[in-house]
Design an enzyme around this catalytic site. Structure first.
Site, PDB file in Angstrom:
ATOM      1  N   ASP A  20      -9.075   1.523   2.700  1.00 33.04           N
ATOM      2  CA  ASP A  20      -8.658   2.876   2.333  1.00 33.04           C
ATOM      3  C   ASP A  20      -9.443   3.896   3.140  1.00 33.04           C
ATOM      4  O   ASP A  20      -9.219   5.102   3.006  1.00 33.04           O
ATOM      5  CB  ASP A  20      -8.887   3.126   0.837  1.00 33.04           C
ATOM      6  CG  ASP A  20      -7.763   2.528  -0.006  1.00 33.04           C
ATOM      7  OD1 ASP A  20      -6.764   2.075   0.576  1.00 33.04           O
ATOM      8  OD2 ASP A  20      -7.887   2.520  -1.247  1.00 33.04           O
ATOM      9  N   ASP A  74       4.832   5.101  -1.176  1.00 35.36           N
ATOM     10  CA  ASP A  74       3.690   4.440  -1.817  1.00 35.36           C
ATOM     11  C   ASP A  74       3.775   4.632  -3.335  1.00 35.36           C
ATOM     12  O   ASP A  74       4.851   4.857  -3.901  1.00 35.36           O
ATOM     13  CB  ASP A  74       2.380   4.998  -1.206  1.00 35.36           C
ATOM     14  CG  ASP A  74       1.242   3.996  -1.223  1.00 35.36           C
ATOM     15  OD1 ASP A  74       0.627   3.840  -2.296  1.00 35.36           O
ATOM     16  OD2 ASP A  74       0.953   3.362  -0.185  1.00 35.36           O
ATOM     17  N   ASP A  75       2.647   4.600  -3.989  1.00 39.76           N
ATOM     18  CA  ASP A  75       2.544   4.650  -5.453  1.00 39.76           C
ATOM     19  C   ASP A  75       3.239   5.886  -6.044  1.00 39.76           C
ATOM     20  O   ASP A  75       3.345   6.924  -5.389  1.00 39.76           O
ATOM     21  CB  ASP A  75       1.042   4.712  -5.786  1.00 39.76           C
ATOM     22  CG  ASP A  75       0.755   4.328  -7.218  1.00 39.76           C
ATOM     23  OD1 ASP A  75       1.694   4.116  -7.985  1.00 39.76           O
ATOM     24  OD2 ASP A  75      -0.446   4.230  -7.555  1.00 39.76           O
ATOM     25  N   ARG A  82      -9.953   0.890 -12.602  1.00 40.95           N
ATOM     26  CA  ARG A  82      -8.933   1.893 -12.239  1.00 40.95           C
ATOM     27  C   ARG A  82      -7.918   2.030 -13.386  1.00 40.95           C
ATOM     28  O   ARG A  82      -6.721   2.030 -13.176  1.00 40.95           O
ATOM     29  CB  ARG A  82      -8.228   1.519 -10.937  1.00 40.95           C
ATOM     30  CG  ARG A  82      -7.701   2.744 -10.211  1.00 40.95           C
ATOM     31  CD  ARG A  82      -6.762   2.384  -9.074  1.00 40.95           C
ATOM     32  NE  ARG A  82      -6.325   3.601  -8.402  1.00 40.95           N
ATOM     33  CZ  ARG A  82      -5.270   3.686  -7.628  1.00 40.95           C
ATOM     34  NH1 ARG A  82      -4.529   2.633  -7.369  1.00 40.95           N
ATOM     35  NH2 ARG A  82      -4.943   4.818  -7.064  1.00 40.95           N
ATOM     36  N   TRP A 105     -15.550  -1.021  -1.569  1.00 36.86           N
ATOM     37  CA  TRP A 105     -14.398  -0.139  -1.346  1.00 36.86           C
ATOM     38  C   TRP A 105     -14.732   0.905  -0.274  1.00 36.86           C
ATOM     39  O   TRP A 105     -15.829   1.478  -0.292  1.00 36.86           O
ATOM     40  CB  TRP A 105     -14.002   0.550  -2.671  1.00 36.86           C
ATOM     41  CG  TRP A 105     -12.851   1.492  -2.496  1.00 36.86           C
ATOM     42  CD1 TRP A 105     -11.575   1.162  -2.151  1.00 36.86           C
ATOM     43  CD2 TRP A 105     -12.886   2.912  -2.642  1.00 36.86           C
ATOM     44  NE1 TRP A 105     -10.803   2.297  -2.066  1.00 36.86           N
ATOM     45  CE2 TRP A 105     -11.583   3.384  -2.360  1.00 36.86           C
ATOM     46  CE3 TRP A 105     -13.881   3.830  -2.971  1.00 36.86           C
ATOM     47  CZ2 TRP A 105     -11.253   4.739  -2.416  1.00 36.86           C
ATOM     48  CZ3 TRP A 105     -13.558   5.176  -3.023  1.00 36.86           C
ATOM     49  CH2 TRP A 105     -12.249   5.623  -2.754  1.00 36.86           C
ATOM     50  N   CYS A 140      -2.426  -5.472   0.342  1.00 39.83           N
ATOM     51  CA  CYS A 140      -3.447  -4.433   0.220  1.00 39.83           C
ATOM     52  C   CYS A 140      -4.154  -4.693  -1.098  1.00 39.83           C
ATOM     53  O   CYS A 140      -3.549  -5.173  -2.057  1.00 39.83           O
ATOM     54  CB  CYS A 140      -2.742  -3.076   0.186  1.00 39.83           C
ATOM     55  SG  CYS A 140      -3.785  -1.704  -0.306  1.00 39.83           S
ATOM     56  N   TRP A 186       2.116  -4.665  -0.971  1.00 38.10           N
ATOM     57  CA  TRP A 186       1.770  -5.364  -2.228  1.00 38.10           C
ATOM     58  C   TRP A 186       0.294  -5.101  -2.504  1.00 38.10           C
ATOM     59  O   TRP A 186      -0.573  -5.642  -1.843  1.00 38.10           O
ATOM     60  CB  TRP A 186       2.035  -6.859  -2.069  1.00 38.10           C
ATOM     61  CG  TRP A 186       1.799  -7.689  -3.287  1.00 38.10           C
ATOM     62  CD1 TRP A 186       0.604  -7.993  -3.853  1.00 38.10           C
ATOM     63  CD2 TRP A 186       2.799  -8.354  -4.078  1.00 38.10           C
ATOM     64  NE1 TRP A 186       0.783  -8.798  -4.948  1.00 38.10           N
ATOM     65  CE2 TRP A 186       2.128  -9.043  -5.110  1.00 38.10           C
ATOM     66  CE3 TRP A 186       4.191  -8.435  -4.017  1.00 38.10           C
ATOM     67  CZ2 TRP A 186       2.810  -9.803  -6.063  1.00 38.10           C
ATOM     68  CZ3 TRP A 186       4.863  -9.196  -4.969  1.00 38.10           C
ATOM     69  CH2 TRP A 186       4.165  -9.861  -5.981  1.00 38.10           C
ATOM     70  N   ASP A 187       0.050  -4.249  -3.501  1.00 39.31           N
ATOM     71  CA  ASP A 187      -1.314  -3.783  -3.755  1.00 39.31           C
ATOM     72  C   ASP A 187      -1.926  -4.526  -4.949  1.00 39.31           C
ATOM     73  O   ASP A 187      -1.214  -5.153  -5.745  1.00 39.31           O
ATOM     74  CB  ASP A 187      -1.251  -2.277  -4.054  1.00 39.31           C
ATOM     75  CG  ASP A 187      -2.537  -1.555  -3.692  1.00 39.31           C
ATOM     76  OD1 ASP A 187      -3.569  -2.225  -3.519  1.00 39.31           O
ATOM     77  OD2 ASP A 187      -2.508  -0.312  -3.599  1.00 39.31           O
ATOM     78  N   MET A 188      -3.243  -4.432  -5.090  1.00 41.65           N
ATOM     79  CA  MET A 188      -3.949  -5.028  -6.236  1.00 41.65           C
ATOM     80  C   MET A 188      -5.297  -4.328  -6.331  1.00 41.65           C
ATOM     81  O   MET A 188      -6.120  -4.464  -5.444  1.00 41.65           O
ATOM     82  CB  MET A 188      -4.121  -6.525  -5.976  1.00 41.65           C
ATOM     83  CG  MET A 188      -4.372  -7.326  -7.225  1.00 41.65           C
ATOM     84  SD  MET A 188      -6.084  -7.295  -7.682  1.00 41.65           S
ATOM     85  CE  MET A 188      -6.480  -9.008  -7.639  1.00 41.65           C
ATOM     86  N   ASN A 189      -5.454  -3.552  -7.395  1.00 36.00           N
ATOM     87  CA  ASN A 189      -6.576  -2.617  -7.421  1.00 36.00           C
ATOM     88  C   ASN A 189      -7.630  -2.849  -8.486  1.00 36.00           C
ATOM     89  O   ASN A 189      -8.286  -1.899  -8.906  1.00 36.00           O
ATOM     90  CB  ASN A 189      -6.038  -1.184  -7.554  1.00 36.00           C
ATOM     91  CG  ASN A 189      -5.448  -0.700  -6.255  1.00 36.00           C
ATOM     92  OD1 ASN A 189      -6.121  -0.714  -5.227  1.00 36.00           O
ATOM     93  ND2 ASN A 189      -4.192  -0.303  -6.274  1.00 36.00           N
TER      94      ASN A 189
HETATM   95  C1  GLA Z   1      -4.771   1.689  -3.419  1.00 35.86           C
HETATM   96  C2  GLA Z   1      -4.346   1.460  -1.981  1.00 35.86           C
HETATM   97  C3  GLA Z   1      -3.897   2.759  -1.371  1.00 35.86           C
HETATM   98  C4  GLA Z   1      -2.753   3.332  -2.179  1.00 35.86           C
HETATM   99  C5  GLA Z   1      -3.182   3.480  -3.637  1.00 35.86           C
HETATM  100  C6  GLA Z   1      -2.014   3.876  -4.503  1.00 35.86           C
HETATM  101  O1  GLA Z   1      -5.920   2.453  -3.486  1.00 35.86           O
HETATM  102  O2  GLA Z   1      -5.381   0.885  -1.257  1.00 35.86           O
HETATM  103  O3  GLA Z   1      -3.499   2.580  -0.040  1.00 35.86           O
HETATM  104  O4  GLA Z   1      -1.633   2.498  -2.081  1.00 35.86           O
HETATM  105  O5  GLA Z   1      -3.725   2.277  -4.155  1.00 35.86           O
HETATM  106  O6  GLA Z   1      -2.384   3.985  -5.832  1.00 35.86           O
END
Ligand code: GLA
Length: 756
Positions: free
Chosen positions: A524, A353-354, A429, A186, A502, A463-466
């Site tokens: 990020d 965003d989020d 997370r 990361w 993302c 479209w995120d995935m964390n």
């Molecule tokens: C991830 C993404 C960020 C942002 C956050 C939001 O970390 O990489 O760019 O969108 O989630 O929670």
């Protein structure tokens, strides 16, 4: 063109040749992958076994030359005398596939499963191999700049078969190579590692469930004398977003076996009679003109055959993203104020965003619940989107549909939808993944995301995935197939929505995601000095049209480093430009600079996004054949720096060009107490007067404005001097650490004869 002549197969393209032959035993022997040659040259690539090697296991006892172990093979098996790594493993069974036929046709070989694939103009060759109860297809699709390979195994017998490993390709290349892989984590994606490939195996693999920020699936093999502009280089990549595996190892005979595919770790698939298994496609690319040319070929391939058709070559909007500026803390009022400012600066797309749904006020809750938070957005998503659009910007929205927080209504209603094992769940997370192998989960995601996309005028999705997955082996693969199904169902029907993938930044920067999303959020880490590494190393395999690249606030959240706004812009220009900071806190001088940056970027957008990209001694260069733009980047300066020579490649040597540089503001605040040397008053370096001056006044940086021939630019021009500790001068590049410049080179109307 695909030629099949006397047992020789030749994929003969303008940019490369790929040859193999079927030997008298029906074994497929590799001959050549490299510069274009004639079919008649095949014999020159034959590997003559002579009397064989000592300690061999032979296919035919009457012929000592029939050992598989010493030959360059196009495919290999287990238990039959080739003791190198095999691209296929069936539980406890030998494999010995022999040639059974071939066919060629125009276009690709469509998948039966949901795996994405390269598209567009190509010719396909299928080689059919068989052994008792099994059929194996080696599939080759020849595109102009790259060859795409995959395999399909079918159980033609009457008993189930347990498949533990099936690579997308295997290939034995003659030569001494180094393998370049791109590793990290990361905010630290794409750190280059070069490893010599010898007798010990070099492996590049991911086990996180995703292609991962730890080990990007793309890698290079190159001969030691290769440079940016010369030498033999191969590039490999996988059109896949899950656990991948690639290995390279040299044999005593000097052949390097290279293979790539789904990671076999923990993988097991039972193929019932009549069932088949399809591997993802692998991309193989060659250049004998160095890393730069290899990259251009890969870029062309991705731009023309990977990204969704609607977005191929289409300009990407300059965006504003709310994340680093607001995080979870916003109201409609705050967003609209930011949108006003973003519009004034020149942004074309506003991305929320989020934090816009459920109880999502921090990252501990709400994921999975996509009901709009009416406290933050009283007019709903439609209301917000309409208001943003009324300002003259497009509107985009963030989702993280593959995950769920245990503290969410979705999890409370369907705890069994989360991907868990028999142990206490491990969170990443504060979240779990949803089990995308379940049809009801996929339906839920499709319904929720589609519903929102149709409820408001949304033209962009992030479209995120964390989190990493815990699913192992075949289940991990089925998760990825489920994801592709979901993406296809949502965005196949809405091709004009610009999708940016993302995954905690660049945790899923791969060709599989790029088949759906024309851009990927690289990292990020938005510190431009870090981005020199991240974007610079991505550029080996991926074009700049795929890079989400934003200007953020300094000091940077990821490094605490303070960098000039100019450098933040200059680095982000070489991608799809965006801004991700609280615009309310920009000083008047910064507002002016951001406006100028966006105006400049828009004027040269197609060169930056789609121009031919090169890595140069001083930075990066892009060119559309008419306009060339070069970025010169500095990290830590040394005192009394020497002259820098800017070399521009690809120009017509006899033409005359104008060379200008992008005007750049130098902040007075950066000089602190040194200001007393240039202004008549002794200004307090910590005082209000300097702060005020810093917010309103700037000094000039040297601007280049000269005329030079292509020949002169090719051999290199000396740039204006850098600051040397001897004072300020308008004709000097007074930048300090992390400074940078942009040079624009365009043909002049007249030529030298007219000047005379
Ligand atoms: C991830 C993404 C960020 C942002 C956050 C939001 O970390 O990489 O760019 O969108 O989630 O929670």
């Amino acid at each position: 063109m695909i030629i099949n002549q006397n047992g020789i197969f030749h994929i003969q393209m303008e940019e490369y040749s790929y040859l193999f032959r079927i030997d008298p035993y029906g074994i497929v022997q590799h001959l050549h992958f490299g510069a274009p040659v004639r079919t008649e040259d095949a014999e020159g690539f034959f590997c003559h076994p002579g009397l064989g090697w000592g300690s061999c296991t032979v296919l035919d006892d009457a012929d000592s030359g029939t050992c598989l172990d010493d030959k360059p093979l196009e495919w290999s098996g287990s238990g039959r005398g080739d003791y190198r790594e095999s691209p296929i493993e069936l539980s406890g069974r030998s494999t010995d596939f022999r040639f059974a036929g071939s066919r060629t046709y125009k276009g690709v070989a469509p998948f039966d499963c949901t795996l994405p694939q390269a598209k567009g103009d190509c010719e396909t060759l299928e080689i059919l191999l068989e052994q008792q109860g099994l059929r194996l297809k080696l599939i080759y699709s020849a595109f102009a700049t790259a060859l795409v390979r995959r395999t399909v195994l079918e159980n033609t017998g009457s008993e189930p078969v347990s498949l533990n490993k099936l690579m997308s390709f295997s290939l034995d290349l003659h030569g001494d190579f180094r393998m370049t892989t791109f590793n990290g984590g990361w905010i630290a994606e794409m750190r280059r590692q070069d490893t010599p490939v010898g007798g010990s195996k070099v492996v590049n693999e991911s086990l996180t469930g995703a292609s991962s920020n730890r080990h990007n699936p793309g890698f290079l093999l190159w001969e030691e004398d290769a440079t940016e502009t010369s030498g033999r280089v191969y590039g490999f990549n996988l059109i896949y977003s899950g656990n991948h595996y690639a290995a390279a190892q040299q044999s005593l005979q000097g052949f390097t076996r290279v293979m790539q595919g789904i990671n076999p770790s923990n993988f097991c698939r039972i193929l019932q009679p009549g069932e088949q298994f399809e591997t993802p496609e692998a991309v193989l690319c060659h250049s004998d003109a160095g890393f730069g040319d290899l990259s251009c070929r890969m870029h062309t391939f991705v731009n023309h055959h990977i990204v969704p058709e609607y977005w191929q070559g289409r300009p990407r909007p300059v965006k504003y993203n709310s994340w680093e500026g607001c995080m979870f803390d916003f109201s409609q009022r705050r967003l609209l104020d930011l949108a006003d400012r973003a519009k004034k600066m020149g942004c074309e797309l506003f991305v929320l965003d989020d934090g816009w749904f459920g109880q999502r006020n921090n990252d501990r809750a709400g994921l999975g619940d996509y009901a709009v938070n009416r406290k933050k957005l009283p007019e709903g998503m439609e209301g917000l989107a309409d208001r943003i659009r009324a300002k003259g910007m497009e509107f985009g929205l963030w989702f993280e549909p593959e995950s769920v927080n245990p503290d969410s209504d979705l999890y409370r209603a369907h705890p069994d939808w989360a991907l868990t094992d028999e142990f206490t769940p491990v969170l990443g997370r504060h979240q779990l993944l949803l089990d995308l192998t379940k049809p009801e989960v996929r339906d839920y995601i499709v319904e929720k995301v589609s519903g929102l996309l149709d409820s408001a005028k949304i033209s962009y999705v992030k479209w995120d995935m964390n989190r990493h997955s815990i699913a192992l082996g075949a289940k991990a693969h089925d998760f990825v197939l489920g994801l592709y199904e979901v993406l296809g169902r949502i965005f196949g029907l809405r091709p004009r929505i610009l999708l940016e993938s993302c995954s905690s930044g660049g945790n899923r920067f791969d060709l599989g995601m790029l088949c759906f999303s024309p851009q990927v959020w690289c990292s990020d880490d938005t510190d431009p000095i870090e981005r020199l590494t991240i974007q610079g190393n991505l550029s080996f395999l991926y074009p700049q049209s795929t890079f989400g690249a934003h200007v953020s606030a300094a000091p940077h959240a990821q490094t605490l480093r303070a960098t000039p706004l100019a450098t933040r812009g200059n680095v982000a220009f070489f991608g799809c430009l965006g801004y991700e900071l609280d615009l309310k806190h920009l000083l008047p001088v910064e507002e002016k600079e951001v406006k100028a940056q966006i105006e400049f970027y828009k004027a040269h957008r197609s060169v930056f996004q789609y121009g031919e990209f090169s890595r140069t001694a001083l930075g990066w260069q892009v060119s559309d054949g008419t306009t060339t733009i070069a970025g010169v980047f500095h990290t830590l300066v040394h005192a009394a720096p020497g002259y820098e020579k800017l070399r521009i490649t690809g120009l017509n040597r006899d033409s005359v060009y104008s060379v200008t540089s992008l005007a750049q503001a130098i902040r007075v605040g950066q000089f602190g107490s040194l200001l007393k040397h240039v202004v008549p008053v002794n200004i307090d370096p910590n005082g209000a007067l300097l702060r005020l001056a810093d917010s309103r006044f700037t000094l000039k940086n040297a601007v280049e404005d000269l005329t030079a021939s292509g020949a002169a630019l090719h051999s290199g021009i000396l740039l204006k001097p850098l600051f040397r500790g001897t004072g300020y001068d308008e004709n000097q590049r007074t930048q300090g650490d992390f400074g940078s410049d942009i040079y624009i080179i365009v043909p002049k109307k007249q030529d030298f004869s007219e000047i005379k």
